[in-house]
Write a protein that holds these residues in place. Sequence first.
Motif, short mmCIF file in Angstrom:
data_model
loop_
_atom_site.label_atom_id
_atom_site.label_comp_id
_atom_site.label_asym_id
_atom_site.label_seq_id
_atom_site.Cartn_x
_atom_site.Cartn_y
_atom_site.Cartn_z
N SER A 146 29.81 55.15 10.20
CA SER A 146 30.92 54.20 10.23
C SER A 146 30.50 52.87 9.62
O SER A 146 29.33 52.66 9.27
N ARG A 183 31.04 48.70 10.58
CA ARG A 183 31.45 47.84 11.70
C ARG A 183 31.56 46.40 11.22
O ARG A 183 30.71 45.92 10.46
N HIS A 184 32.61 45.72 11.64
CA HIS A 184 32.83 44.32 11.29
C HIS A 184 32.91 43.50 12.58
O HIS A 184 33.67 43.85 13.50
N LEU A 185 32.13 42.44 12.65
CA LEU A 185 32.09 41.60 13.85
C LEU A 185 32.17 40.14 13.44
O LEU A 185 31.74 39.76 12.34
N LEU A 219 25.61 41.91 18.30
CA LEU A 219 25.50 43.19 17.60
C LEU A 219 24.83 44.22 18.50
O LEU A 219 25.29 45.36 18.59
N TYR A 220 23.73 43.80 19.14
CA TYR A 220 23.02 44.65 20.08
C TYR A 220 22.50 43.76 21.21
O TYR A 220 22.03 42.65 20.96
N GLU A 254 21.86 54.27 17.79
CA GLU A 254 22.17 54.18 16.36
C GLU A 254 21.18 53.28 15.66
O GLU A 254 20.42 52.55 16.30
N SER A 297 21.19 50.71 11.93
CA SER A 297 22.19 50.11 11.04
C SER A 297 21.53 49.22 10.00
O SER A 297 20.39 48.78 10.16
N SER A 313 29.31 42.47 8.28
CA SER A 313 29.66 43.87 8.07
C SER A 313 28.38 44.68 8.15
O SER A 313 27.36 44.28 7.58
N CYS A 344 26.59 48.75 8.13
CA CYS A 344 26.66 50.18 7.91
C CYS A 344 25.92 50.87 9.07
O CYS A 344 24.73 50.63 9.26
N ILE A 345 26.64 51.69 9.83
CA ILE A 345 26.09 52.34 11.01
C ILE A 345 25.65 53.76 10.65
O ILE A 345 26.41 54.52 10.04
#
Length: 253
Positions: free
Chosen positions: A44, A46-48, A54-55, A63, A65, A116, A118-119
Amino acid sequence: MARATTRLAALPPNRCRDCPLRVLPNFVDLAPEAVAGLQDARVSVRHLGAGATLYAEGDASSEVSTLFDGWAFRYKTTEDGRRQILDFAVPGSFFGLAEDADGNWNHAVEALTPVSMCILSREKVSLLIRTDPAIAGFMAGIGRSEQAILYEHLCNIGQRSAVDAVAHLLLELRFRWCAHRPDPGDTIHLPLGQAHIADALGLSHVHANRVLMQLKRQGLISFSHQRLSIPDIAAASERYGYGPQYIVPRPLL
């Protein structure tokens, strides 16, 4: 003076082989088979927003990323609530190497700007590492790169004067960010506050402010209101003993 924007692009491409980060000089080439394996592992995007976690430290590490766009920082929090910033993340930074014996995150990551990501599936990436020697070597390269940066940060905290340490950090961040821009100019947007610098170098916020004013008076480095200006990189590097040799091209996963 020119000002480089913080954002690299709005969205990651659908195909890993089309990633604009992949062609930048701070990353080494991956074979098409390796890129295809990463494409299969990608699950997926992910946008934050700025300030998002984030973690979190202690979360299950399910995961891995790659930061595609924006700025973030890794940190740990002491028992009494104080924050130690470990490193700042720029596009291409990889998250997921550091975990504790139970497989949980041993530090936290927070977004400095909108980001943004990438997961990728940790399970699939782990399988690639076990079955593809090239991928295993690439992961080792990422680990060596992060280790070299952390060694410099330890020297900043432990042995360099406050002025030299702040100058080192600002020069490093400019070098790392400008690897994404062919001609960033003398001034860039650096989305940090004085508190981030203080927490990265073990300084009080008041002391960090005094050091930044001292650097400005010395005329080689100026950082204020998230604008970093270094008109003469060579002179500033020589004055504060900075050399970027520890930041070497590494794989992009």
